[in-house]
Scaffold this motif. Structure first.
Motif, PDB file in Angstrom:
ATOM      1  N   ARG A   1       0.851  -1.204   0.000  1.00 10.50           N
ATOM      2  CA  ARG A   1       0.000   0.000   0.000  1.00 10.50           C
ATOM      3  C   ARG A   1       0.874   1.237   0.000  1.00 10.50           C
ATOM      4  NH1 ARG A   1      -3.406   2.800   3.904  1.00 10.50           N
ATOM      5  NH2 ARG A   1      -2.121   2.012   5.576  1.00 10.50           N
ATOM      6  N   VAL A   2       0.725   2.063  -1.021  1.00  6.08           N
ATOM      7  CA  VAL A   2       1.517   3.294  -1.097  1.00  6.08           C
ATOM      8  C   VAL A   2       0.771   4.416  -0.366  1.00  6.08           C
ATOM      9  CG1 VAL A   2       2.553   4.997  -2.640  1.00  6.08           C
ATOM     10  CG2 VAL A   2       2.450   2.595  -3.317  1.00  6.08           C
ATOM     11  N   PRO A   3       1.380   4.972   0.671  1.00  2.83           N
ATOM     12  CA  PRO A   3       0.665   6.006   1.416  1.00  2.83           C
ATOM     13  C   PRO A   3       0.526   7.288   0.596  1.00  2.83           C
ATOM     14  CG  PRO A   3       2.837   5.599   2.369  1.00  2.83           C
ATOM     15  CD  PRO A   3       2.710   4.711   1.179  1.00  2.83           C
ATOM     16  N   SER A   4      -0.588   7.954   0.734  1.00  4.01           N
ATOM     17  CA  SER A   4      -0.759   9.236   0.054  1.00  4.01           C
ATOM     18  C   SER A   4       0.069  10.272   0.797  1.00  4.01           C
ATOM     19  CB  SER A   4      -2.226   9.637   0.053  1.00  4.01           C
ATOM     20  OG  SER A   4      -2.544  10.211   1.296  1.00  4.01           O
ATOM     21  N   SER A   5       0.317  11.400   0.152  1.00  2.88           N
ATOM     22  CA  SER A   5       1.191  12.400   0.765  1.00  2.88           C
ATOM     23  C   SER A   5       0.569  12.986   2.028  1.00  2.88           C
ATOM     24  CB  SER A   5       1.503  13.497  -0.242  1.00  2.88           C
ATOM     25  OG  SER A   5       0.291  14.124  -0.609  1.00  2.88           O
ATOM     26  N   GLU A   6      -0.739  12.853   2.154  1.00 10.62           N
ATOM     27  CA  GLU A   6      -1.405  13.392   3.330  1.00 10.62           C
ATOM     28  C   GLU A   6      -1.275  12.465   4.527  1.00 10.62           C
ATOM     29  OE1 GLU A   6      -2.789  16.470   3.716  1.00 10.62           O
ATOM     30  OE2 GLU A   6      -1.670  16.655   1.842  1.00 10.62           O
ATOM     31  N   GLU A   7      -0.932  11.229   4.260  1.00  9.90           N
ATOM     32  CA  GLU A   7      -0.853  10.277   5.370  1.00  9.90           C
ATOM     33  C   GLU A   7       0.349  10.568   6.256  1.00  9.90           C
ATOM     34  OE1 GLU A   7      -1.773   5.749   5.510  1.00  9.90           O
ATOM     35  OE2 GLU A   7      -1.617   6.367   3.413  1.00  9.90           O
ATOM     36  N   LEU A   8       0.176  10.311   7.537  1.00 13.28           N
ATOM     37  CA  LEU A   8       1.280  10.478   8.478  1.00 13.28           C
ATOM     38  C   LEU A   8       1.577   9.106   9.070  1.00 13.28           C
ATOM     39  CD1 LEU A   8       3.083  12.572   9.957  1.00 13.28           C
ATOM     40  CD2 LEU A   8       1.368  12.597  11.747  1.00 13.28           C
ATOM     41  N   VAL A   9       2.804   8.638   8.862  1.00 15.64           N
ATOM     42  CA  VAL A   9       3.191   7.324   9.373  1.00 15.64           C
ATOM     43  C   VAL A   9       4.159   7.518  10.542  1.00 15.64           C
ATOM     44  CG1 VAL A   9       4.276   5.117   8.819  1.00 15.64           C
ATOM     45  CG2 VAL A   9       2.880   6.281   7.094  1.00 15.64           C
ATOM     46  N   ILE A  10       3.838   6.876  11.655  1.00 10.18           N
ATOM     47  CA  ILE A  10       4.688   6.954  12.854  1.00 10.18           C
ATOM     48  C   ILE A  10       5.330   5.591  13.072  1.00 10.18           C
ATOM     49  CG2 ILE A  10       4.745   7.462  15.325  1.00 10.18           C
ATOM     50  CD1 ILE A  10       2.155   9.036  14.981  1.00 10.18           C
ATOM     51  N   ALA A  11       6.664   5.552  13.102  1.00 18.13           N
ATOM     52  CA  ALA A  11       7.387   4.287  13.278  1.00 18.13           C
ATOM     53  C   ALA A  11       7.783   4.118  14.743  1.00 18.13           C
ATOM     54  CB  ALA A  11       8.637   4.271  12.401  1.00 18.13           C
ATOM     55  N   LEU A  12       7.314   3.021  15.342  1.00 16.33           N
ATOM     56  CA  LEU A  12       7.639   2.750  16.749  1.00 16.33           C
ATOM     57  C   LEU A  12       8.450   1.473  16.867  1.00 16.33           C
ATOM     58  CD1 LEU A  12       4.226   3.563  18.475  1.00 16.33           C
ATOM     59  CD2 LEU A  12       6.174   5.079  18.043  1.00 16.33           C
ATOM     60  N   PRO A  13       9.364   1.436  17.848  1.00 20.07           N
ATOM     61  CA  PRO A  13      10.193   0.238  18.010  1.00 20.07           C
ATOM     62  C   PRO A  13       9.437  -0.853  18.761  1.00 20.07           C
ATOM     63  CG  PRO A  13      10.789   1.882  19.649  1.00 20.07           C
ATOM     64  CD  PRO A  13       9.675   2.478  18.847  1.00 20.07           C
ATOM     65  N   LYS A  14       9.464  -2.065  18.227  1.00 17.50           N
ATOM     66  CA  LYS A  14       8.823  -3.146  18.970  1.00 17.50           C
ATOM     67  C   LYS A  14       9.767  -3.602  20.078  1.00 17.50           C
ATOM     68  CE  LYS A  14      10.031  -6.727  15.589  1.00 17.50           C
ATOM     69  NZ  LYS A  14       9.445  -7.631  14.595  1.00 17.50           N
ATOM     70  N   GLY A  15       9.250  -4.374  20.991  1.00 13.24           N
ATOM     71  CA  GLY A  15      10.099  -4.828  22.098  1.00 13.24           C
ATOM     72  C   GLY A  15       9.836  -4.022  23.350  1.00 13.24           C
TER      73      GLY A  15
ATOM     74  N   SER B   1       5.418  21.540   7.652  1.00  7.62           N
ATOM     75  CA  SER B   1       5.957  22.185   8.840  1.00  7.62           C
ATOM     76  C   SER B   1       4.933  22.395   9.955  1.00  7.62           C
ATOM     77  CB  SER B   1       6.565  23.516   8.388  1.00  7.62           C
ATOM     78  OG  SER B   1       6.769  24.331   9.483  1.00  7.62           O
ATOM     79  N   VAL B   2       3.759  22.927   9.620  1.00  4.81           N
ATOM     80  CA  VAL B   2       2.769  23.245  10.660  1.00  4.81           C
ATOM     81  C   VAL B   2       2.325  21.972  11.372  1.00  4.81           C
ATOM     82  CG1 VAL B   2       0.456  24.154  11.094  1.00  4.81           C
ATOM     83  CG2 VAL B   2       1.987  25.322   9.476  1.00  4.81           C
ATOM     84  N   GLU B   3       1.981  20.979  10.557  1.00  3.13           N
ATOM     85  CA  GLU B   3       1.493  19.709  11.111  1.00  3.13           C
ATOM     86  C   GLU B   3       2.564  19.032  11.987  1.00  3.13           C
ATOM     87  OE1 GLU B   3       0.999  16.835   8.054  1.00  3.13           O
ATOM     88  OE2 GLU B   3      -0.202  15.472   9.311  1.00  3.13           O
ATOM     89  N   LEU B   4       3.777  18.892  11.450  1.00  5.70           N
ATOM     90  CA  LEU B   4       4.800  18.152  12.192  1.00  5.70           C
ATOM     91  C   LEU B   4       5.312  18.936  13.392  1.00  5.70           C
ATOM     92  CD1 LEU B   4       6.597  16.334   9.260  1.00  5.70           C
ATOM     93  CD2 LEU B   4       5.210  15.326  11.061  1.00  5.70           C
ATOM     94  N   ASN B   5       5.466  20.254  13.243  1.00  7.43           N
ATOM     95  CA  ASN B   5       5.861  21.037  14.421  1.00  7.43           C
ATOM     96  C   ASN B   5       4.790  20.975  15.504  1.00  7.43           C
ATOM     97  OD1 ASN B   5       8.536  22.203  14.195  1.00  7.43           O
ATOM     98  ND2 ASN B   5       7.758  23.194  12.336  1.00  7.43           N
ATOM     99  N   GLY B   6       3.527  20.864  15.071  1.00  7.40           N
ATOM    100  CA  GLY B   6       2.441  20.704  16.037  1.00  7.40           C
ATOM    101  C   GLY B   6       2.617  19.439  16.868  1.00  7.40           C
ATOM    102  N   TRP B   7       2.961  18.326  16.201  1.00  7.93           N
ATOM    103  CA  TRP B   7       3.183  17.075  16.936  1.00  7.93           C
ATOM    104  C   TRP B   7       4.421  17.160  17.825  1.00  7.93           C
ATOM    105  CZ3 TRP B   7      -0.691  14.217  17.803  1.00  7.93           C
ATOM    106  CH2 TRP B   7      -1.693  14.043  16.850  1.00  7.93           C
ATOM    107  N   ILE B   8       5.474  17.793  17.308  1.00  4.62           N
ATOM    108  CA  ILE B   8       6.697  17.933  18.110  1.00  4.62           C
ATOM    109  C   ILE B   8       6.370  18.680  19.408  1.00  4.62           C
ATOM    110  CG2 ILE B   8       8.953  19.092  18.225  1.00  4.62           C
ATOM    111  CD1 ILE B   8       9.221  18.533  15.172  1.00  4.62           C
ATOM    112  N   GLU B   9       5.596  19.776  19.271  1.00  2.00           N
ATOM    113  CA  GLU B   9       5.221  20.562  20.458  1.00  2.00           C
ATOM    114  C   GLU B   9       4.390  19.742  21.435  1.00  2.00           C
ATOM    115  OE1 GLU B   9       6.316  23.122  22.020  1.00  2.00           O
ATOM    116  OE2 GLU B   9       7.686  23.028  20.328  1.00  2.00           O
TER     117      GLU B   9
END
Ligand code: PRP
Length: 221
Positions: free
Chosen positions: A1-15, A204-212
């Motif tokens: 599945r190719v994510p659309s540019s609007e999708e936000l994927v968060i990678a988390l470490p298992k374990g 920038s707005v979206e990702l800086n929002g999550w960072i904050e």
């Protein structure tokens, strides 16, 4: 599945770290679908309560790779992984104050001679951190020959692969159970929020929002 540019994927470490990461993920308002907590589920990508956000669960080293190549825009990675790869595409703005452990050099308890690293000149080391290990010893003028393993480094000295290992130490129980003793600490580790730099520019707005949001949650803890 190719994510659309609007999708936000968060990678988390298992374990182990995942248990410490999830309260933060939930505190910023992201809740994965039920399959995420189902031990029998073979799903690797999970929808969340935000229609455009999904979570992937991968090996800790692979979090950095997914984020560096922009396949995931956000992730959680230890500074051990970040230093080992040294990807310029990754920005690590927030120390999440979880996953505390350290990287150390260890050797067999019965290897009495040579406990003083300042007296070593050439050594052979089994590790999953060859770059970090090589650099650390080079700075001390020691040439380290690194044998890359993906796990169970603790077996290597006993089986004659090498005399020393460089590995993660948390409680120290694994070293102890395998007849090894820590001789030098290399690096303190915690987990960081990581962001793909190109995505940070274009979204920038979206990702800086999550960072904050992550910053606020960590500061409130
Ligand atoms: C790490 C590390 C050691 C162990 C140390 O492995 O490689 O084996 O933890 O922890 P301790 O000091 O509390 O005994 P982990 O369990 O994270 O799995 P891994 O082999 O997949 O890295």
């Amino acid at each position: 599945r190719v994510p659309s540019s609007e999708e936000l994927v968060i990678a988390l470490p298992k374990g182990r770290i995942l248990k410490e990461v999830m309260p933060l993920i939930r505190a910023v308002g992201i809740e994965p679908e039920a399959a995420f907590d189902d031990p029998d589920s073979r799903l690797l990508q999970f929808r969340t309560n935000h229609p455009h956000i999904s979570i992937i669960r991968v090996r800790s080293f692979d979090v950095a790779t997914f984020v560096a190549f922009g396949a995931a825009q956000l992730g959680v990675a230890g500074n051990d992984v970040l230093l080992e790869f040294d990807y310029p595409e990754i920005y690590a703005p927030v120390d999440l104050d979880i996953g505390h452990c350290h990287i150390a050099v260890a050797q067999p308890k019965d290897l009495e001679e040579d406990r003083d690293p300042s007296r070593w000149s050439h050594i052979r080391i089994a590790t999953k951190y060859p770059n970090l290990t090589h650099k650390f010893f080079a700075e001390a003028g020691i040439q380290a020959e690194c044998i890359k393993l993906s796990g169970a480094m603790e077996l290597a000295p006993g089986l004659g692969l090498c005399r020393r290992i460089v590995d993660l130490v948390s409680t120290g129980a694994t070293l102890d159970a395998n007849g090894l003793v820590e001789v030098e600490k290399i690096l303190d580790i915690t987990s960081r929020l990581v962001v793909n730099r190109a995505a940070l520019k274009t979204r920038s707005v979206e990702l800086n929002g999550w960072i904050e949001k992550f910053r606020e949650v960590v500061n409130a803890a």
